[in-house]
Design an enzyme around this catalytic site. Structure first.
Site, short mmCIF file in Angstrom:
data_model
loop_
_atom_site.label_atom_id
_atom_site.label_comp_id
_atom_site.label_asym_id
_atom_site.label_seq_id
_atom_site.Cartn_x
_atom_site.Cartn_y
_atom_site.Cartn_z
N LYS A 1 10.40 5.79 -0.75
CA LYS A 1 9.98 5.65 0.65
C LYS A 1 10.45 4.34 1.23
O LYS A 1 10.60 4.21 2.43
CB LYS A 1 8.45 5.60 0.73
CG LYS A 1 7.74 6.85 0.37
CD LYS A 1 6.23 6.58 0.28
CE LYS A 1 5.55 7.77 -0.37
NZ LYS A 1 4.16 7.61 -0.63
N LYS B 1 16.19 4.78 -7.70
CA LYS B 1 15.23 5.86 -7.51
C LYS B 1 15.12 6.22 -6.02
O LYS B 1 15.13 5.32 -5.17
CB LYS B 1 13.88 5.36 -8.04
CG LYS B 1 12.84 6.40 -8.25
CD LYS B 1 11.56 5.77 -8.78
CE LYS B 1 10.88 4.92 -7.73
NZ LYS B 1 9.53 4.49 -8.07
N LYS C 1 7.79 -4.67 -7.10
CA LYS C 1 7.21 -4.68 -5.75
C LYS C 1 6.90 -6.08 -5.27
O LYS C 1 7.03 -6.38 -4.08
CB LYS C 1 5.93 -3.82 -5.71
CG LYS C 1 6.23 -2.34 -5.76
CD LYS C 1 5.04 -1.51 -5.32
CE LYS C 1 5.39 -0.04 -5.31
NZ LYS C 1 4.25 0.84 -5.18
#
Ligand code: TYM
Length: 345
Positions: free
Chosen positions: A212, A209, A115
């Site tokens: 969102k 994966k 992230k």
């Protein structure tokens, strides 16, 4: 076993929930509520760690996620359902755990690395500390079981490390009380990562994966997608040149085929083997049609119920406040005991 079983889990209210959240976590939550005491949380404190959230949108997302939980079958009477920021015990225990967890442990967290990306110096301290707050979420209820998707495994290992170190740092104080068998104040919680869809992959790239944050909306099925959108996304899903194999060995090295078969199995509550017995030898076009019909049949009623619930935000707020009161009744005494063990007056 000194701990009575208790389930805790949570999701972030950032953007739409998708099929990965639904199959990897939510369906398991619903199953567990009939056999366990369950606490399900909307982790709004976590939601502001990765990037700035527009306050109006965040408020809306918290209510939307609450509606998604309930529409998927989470019963707010049977379980405790609330948003994290309403229960300040989470953040307070996280501070104590900040002094238990080690820098080296957090440096190993792959989700932070992903992230934060290359711009690590500009990541928030909250993003780095995220797994410590997650440990506090679970342990402030002394929860023993945590149903999640596969991507949360490492965070749950960290939670166990924190519990173990706390138990060992305060062993003398814990033992002195005579109340906690084996000198364990915090349980070493068990991840519950089960079923054929613990890691739902992107519809555009079977090695990534479903998420969102993927720029392509075609990569995921959102829980708010309507009938036509779901069908279109499945029809456009990436596949390979071969058809559907008859045995799971035939899915090896074929991530897109494996993903679609896993999604079908999870939606049908069947195994991949059973799906391959039914569709082995079929073309993808036939299989995709069946998958689209199944996904639409499963998801559109949830979608309609979400919309119905979202039309009454005051009722959602009432449910969350009631859940937070019940959560605090459990978390308050556990936090007080933790503070006493640490030596706070
Ligand atoms: P979050 O909001 O990223 O995801 C919520 C849940 O959905 C699962 N999930 C998936 N499962 C299968 N396939 C996918 N593609 C997929 N994407 C997401 C996640 O594994 C998760 O179970 N850190 C957590 C929230 C959290 C939490 C907690 C969870 C905060 N405190 C305490 C459990 C216990 C998170 O970011 O989930």
């Amino acid at each position: 076993m000194p701990f009575s079983p208790r389930v805790f889990s949570g999701m972030q209210p950032t953007g739409n929930l998708h099929l990965g959240n639904y199959l990897g976590a939510l369906t398991r939550w619903v199953e567990m509520q009939s056999t366990h005491d369950c606490i399900y949380c909307i982790v709004d404190l976590h939601a502001i760690t990765a990037s700035w959230q527009d306050p109006m949108e965040l408020r809306q997302s918290i209510r939307d996620v609450a509606a998604a939980y309930i529409a998927s079958g989470v019963d707010p009477k049977q379980t405790i359902l609330f948003n994290q920021s309403k229960v300040p015990e989470h953040a307070e225990l996280a501070w104590i755990f900040n002094c238990t967890a080690r820098l080296g442990w957090l440096n190993r967290m792959t989700q932070f690395k992903e992230k934060a990306g290359k711009d690590r110096e500009n990541a928030s301290i909250g993003l780095y500390d995220y797994p410590v707050l997650m440990a506090a979420d679970i342990l402030v209820y002394r929860a023993t079981h945590v149903p999640v998707g596969d991507d949360q495994k490492q965070h749950l290992e960290l939670t166990r490390d924190i519990a173990q170190k706390f138990n060992s740092d305060y062993r003398a104080q814990i033992t002195e009380t005579g109340q906690y068998a084996d000198g364990q104040f915090f349980p070493l919680c068990e991840p519950v990562i089960m079923g054929p869809a613990t890691r739902v992959m992107s519809l555009r790239d079977g090695t990534k994966k479903m998420s969102k944050s993927d720029a392509s909306d075609l990569s995921r099925i959102n829980m708010t997608d309507d009938h036509d959108t779901i069908a279109k996304k499945i029809q456009k899903a990436k596949t390979d040149a071969d058809g559907i194999p008859s045995e799971t060995a035939g899915l090896a090295g074929r991530p897109e085929a494996d993903n679609l078969v896993g999604i079908y199995a999870a939606l049908k509550n069947a195994t991949k083997e059973a799906v391959l017995t039914e569709f082995g030898g079929a073309q993808f076009s036939t299989f995709k049609k069946a998958l689209a019909d199944l996904a639409v049949a499963k998801l559109t009623p949830v979608n309609a119920e979400m919309r119905r619930l979202s039309a009454d935000p005051a009722e959602i707020d009432r449910v969350l406040t009631d859940g937070a009161d019940r959560a605090r009744a459990i978390a308050g005494p556990i936090l007080s005991e933790t503070k006493r063990l640490v030596g706070f007056l």
